[in-house]
Design an enzyme around this catalytic site. Structure first.
Site, PDB file in Angstrom:
ATOM      1  N   HIS A  67      44.137  21.776  41.784  1.00 19.49           N
ATOM      2  CA  HIS A  67      42.916  21.110  42.114  1.00 19.49           C
ATOM      3  C   HIS A  67      41.577  21.351  41.233  1.00 19.49           C
ATOM      4  O   HIS A  67      41.558  22.481  40.477  1.00 19.49           O
ATOM      5  CB  HIS A  67      42.713  21.205  43.527  1.00 19.49           C
ATOM      6  CG  HIS A  67      42.417  22.794  43.981  1.00 19.49           C
ATOM      7  ND1 HIS A  67      43.480  23.405  44.506  1.00 19.49           N
ATOM      8  CD2 HIS A  67      41.136  23.279  44.013  1.00 19.49           C
ATOM      9  CE1 HIS A  67      42.759  24.757  44.748  1.00 19.49           C
ATOM     10  NE2 HIS A  67      41.525  24.769  44.708  1.00 19.49           N
TER      11      HIS A  67
HETATM   12  P1  TYD Z   1      46.408  25.390  49.348  1.00 21.86           P
HETATM   13  O1  TYD Z   1      45.047  24.763  49.332  1.00 21.86           O
HETATM   14  O2  TYD Z   1      47.399  24.741  49.519  1.00 21.86           O
HETATM   15  O3  TYD Z   1      46.279  26.515  48.440  1.00 21.86           O
HETATM   16  P2  TYD Z   1      46.326  26.701  46.610  1.00 21.86           P
HETATM   17  O4  TYD Z   1      45.373  25.529  46.438  1.00 21.86           O
HETATM   18  O5  TYD Z   1      46.070  27.851  46.151  1.00 21.86           O
HETATM   19  O6  TYD Z   1      47.882  26.163  46.668  1.00 21.86           O
HETATM   20  O7  TYD Z   1      45.996  26.070  50.856  1.00 21.86           O
HETATM   21  C1  TYD Z   1      47.393  26.555  51.517  1.00 21.86           C
HETATM   22  C2  TYD Z   1      47.006  26.335  53.200  1.00 21.86           C
HETATM   23  O8  TYD Z   1      45.842  27.334  53.384  1.00 21.86           O
HETATM   24  C3  TYD Z   1      46.533  25.104  53.327  1.00 21.86           C
HETATM   25  O9  TYD Z   1      47.014  24.792  54.542  1.00 21.86           O
HETATM   26  C4  TYD Z   1      45.009  24.906  53.564  1.00 21.86           C
HETATM   27  C5  TYD Z   1      44.954  26.571  53.991  1.00 21.86           C
HETATM   28  N1  TYD Z   1      43.615  27.111  53.623  1.00 21.86           N
HETATM   29  C6  TYD Z   1      42.663  27.350  54.718  1.00 21.86           C
HETATM   30  O10 TYD Z   1      42.900  27.303  55.877  1.00 21.86           O
HETATM   31  N2  TYD Z   1      41.490  28.062  54.238  1.00 21.86           N
HETATM   32  C7  TYD Z   1      41.247  28.340  53.220  1.00 21.86           C
HETATM   33  O11 TYD Z   1      40.364  29.042  52.625  1.00 21.86           O
HETATM   34  C8  TYD Z   1      42.160  27.953  51.762  1.00 21.86           C
HETATM   35  C9  TYD Z   1      41.950  28.429  50.493  1.00 21.86           C
HETATM   36  C10 TYD Z   1      43.374  27.493  52.354  1.00 21.86           C
END
Ligand code: TYD
Length: 138
Positions: A49
């Site tokens: 992303h």
């Molecule tokens: P995700 O965005 O999939 O992580 P990455 O981009 O590193 O693969 O996030 C994983 C999960 O954690 C998703 O359910 C959203 C949650 N999350 C939060 O609640 N708060 C946060 O600050 C972040 C980064 C993720």
């Protein structure tokens, strides 16, 4: 495409090492959120992303991992993070992927914004369009 890596000041003595990070001093923005990834499974790639507004600094405080940065203008860089005193700055408008996590990797993220799903661009084609449209304004 410039990659900005910080070398944080290490406070070492015969007891061991310590690093302290303060907003606007060691970190160029107000730190509104801290999160970390650990127990990342072998072969996993994360991220995929970009952010419209958010800036962040990644610190692999234990173990190692790699980061692919892509500015959406045809430039990509791969960066290894393997020292607890190194911080990788990622600006907004930058596509990122994290991969090659060692089994013991702990990846700390200091972010300039709270978690806001509206700030994410999770579709790569959409990201390219977003960057191209921005380019036309200037
Ligand atoms: P995700 O965005 O999939 O992580 P990455 O981009 O590193 O693969 O996030 C994983 C999960 O954690 C998703 O359910 C959203 C949650 N999350 C939060 O609640 N708060 C946060 O600050 C972040 C980064 C993720």
């Amino acid at each position: 495409m410039q990659v900005v890596k910080y070398a944080f000041q290490q406070h070492g003595d015969d007891r061991g090492m310590l690093i302290a990070l303060e907003e606007y001093k060691d970190i160029p923005f107000k730190i509104q959120r801290v999160y970390y990834m650990y127990d990342t499974k072998a072969g996993v790639h994360r991220g995929f992303h970009a952010h419209k507004k958010l800036e962040q600094i990644l610190v692999c405080i234990h173990g190692s991992c790699k980061v692919l940065l892509d500015n959406g203008k045809g430039e990509k860089k791969r960066i290894s993070l393997e020292k607890p005193y190194e911080g990788l700055y990622i600006s907004n408008d930058m596509w990122r992927e994290m991969y090659d996590f060692s089994e013991d990797a702990v990846l700390l993220v200091l972010a300039s914004e709270p978690y806001e799903e509206e700030d994410y661009i999770r579709n790569y084609e959409e990201f390219l369009d977003f960057i191209a449209q921005k380019g036309e304004i200037y």
